[in-house]
Scaffold this active site. Structure first.
Site, mmCIF file in Angstrom:
data_model
loop_
_atom_site.group_PDB
_atom_site.id
_atom_site.type_symbol
_atom_site.label_atom_id
_atom_site.label_comp_id
_atom_site.label_asym_id
_atom_site.label_seq_id
_atom_site.Cartn_x
_atom_site.Cartn_y
_atom_site.Cartn_z
ATOM 1 N N LYS A 187 0.841 -1.192 0.000
ATOM 2 C CA LYS A 187 0.000 0.000 0.000
ATOM 3 C C LYS A 187 0.881 1.249 0.000
ATOM 4 O O LYS A 187 1.704 1.432 0.884
ATOM 5 C CB LYS A 187 -0.914 -0.024 1.218
ATOM 6 C CG LYS A 187 -1.834 -1.251 1.242
ATOM 7 C CD LYS A 187 -2.665 -1.347 2.490
ATOM 8 C CE LYS A 187 -1.837 -1.600 3.726
ATOM 9 N NZ LYS A 187 -2.641 -1.905 4.914
ATOM 10 N N THR B 128 -8.542 9.264 8.614
ATOM 11 C CA THR B 128 -8.293 8.004 7.899
ATOM 12 C C THR B 128 -7.995 6.846 8.856
ATOM 13 O O THR B 128 -7.427 5.838 8.441
ATOM 14 C CB THR B 128 -7.106 8.179 6.937
ATOM 15 O OG1 THR B 128 -5.962 8.627 7.680
ATOM 16 C CG2 THR B 128 -7.428 9.194 5.846
ATOM 17 N N GLY C 146 -8.144 3.526 10.637
ATOM 18 C CA GLY C 146 -8.754 2.242 10.298
ATOM 19 C C GLY C 146 -8.645 1.853 8.842
ATOM 20 O O GLY C 146 -9.188 0.815 8.432
ATOM 21 N N THR C 147 -7.904 2.634 8.057
ATOM 22 C CA THR C 147 -7.821 2.359 6.617
ATOM 23 C C THR C 147 -7.288 0.952 6.326
ATOM 24 O O THR C 147 -7.858 0.216 5.512
ATOM 25 C CB THR C 147 -6.907 3.391 5.930
ATOM 26 O OG1 THR C 147 -7.382 4.697 6.237
ATOM 27 C CG2 THR C 147 -6.901 3.189 4.436
ATOM 28 N N GLY C 148 -6.176 0.582 6.975
ATOM 29 C CA GLY C 148 -5.563 -0.713 6.690
ATOM 30 C C GLY C 148 -6.436 -1.883 7.098
ATOM 31 O O GLY C 148 -6.564 -2.871 6.346
ATOM 32 N N CYS C 149 -7.044 -1.792 8.269
ATOM 33 C CA CYS C 149 -7.949 -2.852 8.731
ATOM 34 C C CYS C 149 -9.116 -3.004 7.765
ATOM 35 O O CYS C 149 -9.522 -4.121 7.413
ATOM 36 C CB CYS C 149 -8.493 -2.522 10.122
ATOM 37 S SG CYS C 149 -7.251 -2.208 11.385
#
Length: 267
Positions: free
Chosen positions: A176, A210, A212-215
């Site tokens: 990412k 932003t 919590g984007t990865g989860c």
């Protein structure tokens, strides 16, 4: 009798502020039409300003939760997030190795606020035991550096990073690029299995909320895999979902607010 939706299990920590972790995973799964189930690995005291405390669960509690779900209900995909310690990483890797379902590994190392969520002593277990179980591994650039030592500064660096991650055994690497230096107008991610490459681009929104984007992205990928989608399509659809969630992210508390997991429902 109603046919149940696809079944997705998240193995991750709790975020008391509701923006990341187990809470984000289950919201994402509901939004994408799958049935979310959970194995709690740790409890965090967390809000918009950061992580104020972490308490890991014993390995036997994690194993018991996992077996209770997998042995009775079953799973169509598994997503892992915060695992915190080497014993928990080893426990979860052992459970995943015996599960016949696609696995999305989000190798969570630090929170959005820079708080450590993985002990340094657990890195070798992530490399040697957890990543080999992954259908898709989804590190951000900080996690790439933590795992491989590679500092990514451009798209060529993302390719090198993906190769290094694939060297640990996952079938696909999704690197990412949201943390690439500079003020590019778009966010680019790289999905590759070492043979084919998919560059995924989306607008960069001027929104700092932003959390919590990865989860959210990893859970969305797992939801697509549970529906039977091939990896590239599952990732493309997950990227579209999380891009909308970032655009709709909202202020919460005094710090960084969460992405909006229900953005499509509120349109």
């Amino acid at each position: 009798m109603t046919t149940p939706p696809p079944l997705v299990l998240t193995v991750a920590g709790s975020d008391s502020g509701g923006g990341a972790g187990i809470q984000a995973d289950l919201k994402t799964m509901l939004a994408l039409g799958v049935h979310g189930m959970s194995v709690l690995t740790a409890v965090t005291a967390q809000n918009s300003r950061g992580v104020h405390g972490v308490w890991e669960l014993p390995a036997e509690a994690v194993r018991a939760q996992y077996r209770a779900v997998a042995d009775d209900i079953g799973v169509h995909a598994v997503k892992t997030g915060m695992l915190a310690t080497a014993p928990l990483v080893d426990t979860v890797a052992e459970l995943l190795a015996g599960t016949d379902a696609p696995v999305v590994v989000d190798p969570v190392g630090v929170s959005k606020h820079g708080d450590p969520l993985l002990a340094a002593s657990a890195l070798e277990s992530v490399r040697k035991r957890l990543l080999p179980t992954a259908t898709v591994a989804t590190p951000n650039l900080d996690e790439v550096t933590q795992l491989t030592g590679i500092v990514v500064e451009d798209e060529d660096g993302m390719r090198r990073a993906a190769d290094a991650i694939l060297g640990y055994g996952p079938r696909w690497a999704l690197v990412k690029g949201g943390h690439l230096p500079g003020d590019a107008a778009e966010v680019v991610d790289l999905l590759t299995d070492g043979t084919e490459e998919h560059w995924l681009r989306a607008p960069r929104y001027d929104n700092r909320h932003t959390h919590g984007t990865g989860c959210t992205l990893a859970s969305a990928v797992a939801s697509g895999l549970a529906k039977g989608l091939p990896v590239p399509r599952a990732v493309r659809e997950a990227k579209a979902y999380v891009t909308g969630a970032i655009a709709a992210g909202f202020a919460l508390g005094e710090g960084i607010g969460p992405v909006d997991h229900g953005w499509e429902l509120r349109r």
